[in-house]
Motif scaffolding. Structure first.
Motif, mmCIF file in Angstrom:
data_model
loop_
_atom_site.group_PDB
_atom_site.id
_atom_site.type_symbol
_atom_site.label_atom_id
_atom_site.label_comp_id
_atom_site.label_asym_id
_atom_site.label_seq_id
_atom_site.Cartn_x
_atom_site.Cartn_y
_atom_site.Cartn_z
ATOM 1 N N TYR A 58 -14.470 21.372 -15.731
ATOM 2 C CA TYR A 58 -14.044 20.638 -14.541
ATOM 3 C C TYR A 58 -12.972 19.618 -14.910
ATOM 4 O O TYR A 58 -13.050 18.988 -15.971
ATOM 5 N N GLY A 81 -17.680 23.806 -7.377
ATOM 6 C CA GLY A 81 -17.506 22.502 -8.003
ATOM 7 C C GLY A 81 -16.050 22.105 -8.150
ATOM 8 O O GLY A 81 -15.683 20.948 -7.905
ATOM 9 N N THR A 82 -15.215 23.045 -8.524
ATOM 10 C CA THR A 82 -13.777 22.768 -8.653
ATOM 11 C C THR A 82 -13.208 22.337 -7.314
ATOM 12 O O THR A 82 -12.456 21.352 -7.217
ATOM 13 N N VAL A 89 -18.701 14.455 -12.354
ATOM 14 C CA VAL A 89 -19.382 15.752 -12.337
ATOM 15 C C VAL A 89 -20.885 15.540 -12.146
ATOM 16 O O VAL A 89 -21.523 16.243 -11.357
ATOM 17 N N GLN A 128 -19.179 27.007 -10.392
ATOM 18 C CA GLN A 128 -17.947 26.385 -10.887
ATOM 19 C C GLN A 128 -16.845 26.438 -9.836
ATOM 20 O O GLN A 128 -16.101 25.466 -9.670
#
Length: 160
Positions: free
Chosen positions: A9, A152-153, A16, A149
């Motif tokens: 990230y 999350g990005t 995070v 991911q």
């Protein structure tokens, strides 16, 4: 069967960890993973927390050998017990199924970003075909973390 994955990230570890601590983020991940239903809870305790995500997944895409053991849908309960923002333990169970997944999750600074490392040991206790089912389980987990991911990005880029 051992599994290790790293999620990268472009944000500091504190950001995070805050994302991973947010029930809305966890719900967004469940939606991206096409969960038929889900229940998310986050309980903060001092510097740590416990995240519990229970999902029900449709198994229509699984091979017939796996569907014999899991049925048309399967429930998974993932619990992460973070001691603090650096990491903790992971436990994934499927009630009534001969599977167990345990391991660790950790965050570490990498330049201006963060690497989230997940190391899991997947066990499927079924004679003769357990190894094949473990590989299928690991592949499914890898896919789930890849989707996490992606979410999350986007989340860290402000898409909420």
């Amino acid at each position: 069967m051992l599994m290790r994955t790293e999620l990268s990230y472009d944000a500091p570890p504190a950001d995070v960890f805050a994302m991973l601590s947010d029930p809305a983020f966890r719900e967004r991940v469940c939606e991206a993973q096409h969960a038929a239903s889900y229940d998310v809870s986050v309980d903060v305790a001092g510097a740590g927390l416990t995240v519990r995500v229970e999902t029900e997944q449709n198994t229509s895409g699984l091979p017939s050998i796996a569907k014999r053991f899991v049925g048309e849908t399967t429930t998974a309960i993932m619990t992460e017990t973070w001691k603090d923002g650096s990491g903790g333990a992971v436990d994934i169970s499927a009630p009534g199924k001969p599977t167990k997944v345990t391991g660790t999750v950790a965050l570490r600074e990498a330049g201006t970003g963060t690497i989230q490392t997940v190391e899991l040991d997947a066990k499927v206790k079924v004679p003769l075909v357990g190894g094949k089912l473990e590989q299928l389980l690991v592949d499914t987990l890898q896919s789930a973390y890849a989707k996490e991911q992606q979410v999350g990005t986007a989340w860290l880029a402000g898409e909420r």
